[in-house]
Design a protein around this motif. Structure first.
Motif, short mmCIF file in Angstrom:
data_model
loop_
_atom_site.label_atom_id
_atom_site.label_comp_id
_atom_site.label_asym_id
_atom_site.label_seq_id
_atom_site.Cartn_x
_atom_site.Cartn_y
_atom_site.Cartn_z
N LEU A 19 0.83 -1.21 0.00
CA LEU A 19 0.00 0.00 0.00
C LEU A 19 0.86 1.26 0.00
N GLN A 20 2.02 1.18 0.64
CA GLN A 20 2.95 2.31 0.56
C GLN A 20 3.36 2.54 -0.89
N GLU A 21 3.62 1.47 -1.62
CA GLU A 21 3.94 1.60 -3.04
C GLU A 21 2.75 2.17 -3.81
N ARG A 22 1.59 1.64 -3.51
CA ARG A 22 0.38 2.04 -4.24
C ARG A 22 0.08 3.53 -4.09
N TYR A 23 0.32 4.08 -2.90
CA TYR A 23 -0.02 5.47 -2.63
C TYR A 23 1.18 6.42 -2.75
N SER A 24 2.27 5.95 -3.29
CA SER A 24 3.42 6.82 -3.57
C SER A 24 3.29 7.32 -5.00
N ILE A 25 2.25 8.10 -5.24
CA ILE A 25 1.90 8.56 -6.59
C ILE A 25 2.54 9.92 -6.85
N THR A 26 3.29 10.01 -7.93
CA THR A 26 3.86 11.29 -8.37
C THR A 26 3.62 11.41 -9.87
N MET A 27 4.03 12.54 -10.45
CA MET A 27 3.87 12.72 -11.89
C MET A 27 4.64 11.66 -12.67
N ASP A 28 5.78 11.24 -12.13
CA ASP A 28 6.60 10.24 -12.80
C ASP A 28 6.26 8.81 -12.37
N ARG A 29 5.33 8.69 -11.42
CA ARG A 29 5.02 7.38 -10.88
C ARG A 29 3.52 7.22 -10.71
N PRO A 30 2.78 7.05 -11.81
CA PRO A 30 1.34 6.82 -11.72
C PRO A 30 1.06 5.38 -11.27
N PHE A 31 -0.20 5.11 -10.97
CA PHE A 31 -0.60 3.73 -10.64
C PHE A 31 -1.68 3.29 -11.62
N HIS A 32 -1.47 2.12 -12.22
CA HIS A 32 -2.44 1.52 -13.13
C HIS A 32 -2.73 0.11 -12.65
N GLY A 33 -4.00 -0.20 -12.45
CA GLY A 33 -4.35 -1.52 -11.97
C GLY A 33 -5.56 -2.08 -12.68
N ASN A 34 -5.72 -3.40 -12.61
CA ASN A 34 -6.90 -4.04 -13.17
C ASN A 34 -7.26 -5.25 -12.33
N GLY A 35 -8.54 -5.57 -12.30
CA GLY A 35 -8.98 -6.70 -11.49
C GLY A 35 -10.46 -6.97 -11.68
N ILE A 36 -11.08 -7.47 -10.62
CA ILE A 36 -12.48 -7.86 -10.65
C ILE A 36 -13.21 -7.28 -9.45
N MET A 37 -14.38 -6.73 -9.70
CA MET A 37 -15.27 -6.38 -8.61
C MET A 37 -16.14 -7.60 -8.33
N LEU A 38 -15.95 -8.21 -7.18
CA LEU A 38 -16.69 -9.41 -6.84
C LEU A 38 -18.19 -9.13 -6.75
N GLY A 169 -6.66 -2.87 1.33
CA GLY A 169 -5.62 -3.69 1.92
C GLY A 169 -4.83 -4.43 0.85
N TYR A 170 -4.08 -5.44 1.30
CA TYR A 170 -3.31 -6.25 0.36
C TYR A 170 -3.35 -7.71 0.81
N ASP A 171 -3.67 -8.59 -0.13
CA ASP A 171 -3.74 -10.03 0.10
C ASP A 171 -2.40 -10.64 -0.28
N ASP A 172 -1.58 -10.94 0.73
CA ASP A 172 -0.24 -11.47 0.46
C ASP A 172 -0.28 -12.85 -0.19
N VAL A 173 -1.28 -13.64 0.14
CA VAL A 173 -1.36 -15.01 -0.39
C VAL A 173 -1.57 -15.00 -1.90
N ASN A 174 -2.50 -14.16 -2.37
CA ASN A 174 -2.83 -14.11 -3.79
C ASN A 174 -2.14 -12.98 -4.54
N GLY A 175 -1.42 -12.13 -3.80
CA GLY A 175 -0.72 -11.02 -4.45
C GLY A 175 -1.65 -10.02 -5.09
N LEU A 176 -2.73 -9.65 -4.37
CA LEU A 176 -3.73 -8.74 -4.92
C LEU A 176 -4.07 -7.64 -3.92
N TYR A 177 -4.35 -6.45 -4.43
CA TYR A 177 -4.91 -5.39 -3.61
C TYR A 177 -6.39 -5.70 -3.37
#
Length: 203
Positions: A19-38, A169-177
């Motif tokens: 989550l620290q990585e996820r929220y360390s957003i700068t102009m040079d460091r955007p966040f792009h993600g994809n997944g499923i809404m259960l 949060g972050y699911d360490d077992v499945n490697g997913l946010y």
């Protein structure tokens, strides 16, 4: 400084490392993600016309369902005065239509809150409080809200507000946010809720 790190201060380091990585957003460091809404669910049926109207502002939407593909984009820009803004693009890819829930976030350093401008163009404003849970999750709660009418900001009475609770949060077992969002009104009950899992895209 990154706005989420600034607003959380030392507590930022108590977030799960991903989550620290996820929220360390700068102009040079955007966040792009994809997944499923259960699960995506809305409130009472008679709220549907309001939810359909909100679609034009890329705000709420009337569709519901399970296992809906989802993408998220967080990008940053800096104003001339040095303030940072984070652009949130959340897209829900239903079978026959894609819906959006977009927002623009800045901070109020004096009040120690995040300023959340919802919709595109902005339709609502909400104060947001960011807290770190003991398990490293990020919890976000809404505060005072206003409707935006051009240059005017009109306070929304508490009984008419859409109270927001977000847990990420972050699911360490499945490697997913993980993400859970619940939006409720004191009188009307649930307006919208969704619960999903996503991963960061390699770029």
């Amino acid at each position: 400084m990154m706005i989420y790190k600034e607003i959380l201060g030392d507590d930022f380091n108590k977030l799960h490392p991903k989550l620290q990585e996820r929220y360390s957003i700068t102009m040079d460091r955007p966040f792009h993600g994809n997944g499923i809404m259960l699960h995506i669910s809305n409130g009472k049926r008679w709220l549907k016309p309001f939810l359909k109207l909100a679609v034009r502002w890329k705000f709420l939407f009337p569709e519901e369902g399970s296992n809906i593909p989802f993408t998220i984009r967080n990008t940053s820009k800096q104003f001339a005065n040095g303030d940072q803004e984070i652009y949130w693009e959340r897209s829900f890819h239903f079978q026959h239509v894609t819906r959006h829930f977009n927002a623009f976030m800045t901070i109020d350093s004096e009040r120690r809150i995040v300023k959340d401008y919802l919709g595109e163009p902005n339709l609502f404003y909400s104060d947001l409080t960011f807290l770190v849970a003991s398990n490293g999750e990020l919890h976000i709660q809404s505060g005072a809200q206003r409707i935006l009418l051009g240059k005017w900001e009109v306070p929304i009475p508490r009984l008419l507000e859409g109270k927001v609770m977000v847990k990420e949060g972050y699911d360490d077992v499945n490697g997913l946010y993980t993400i859970h969002v619940d939006i409720r009104n004191p009188m009307l009950g649930r307006l919208m809720a969704y619960d999903g899992r996503f991963k960061q895209e390699d770029r």
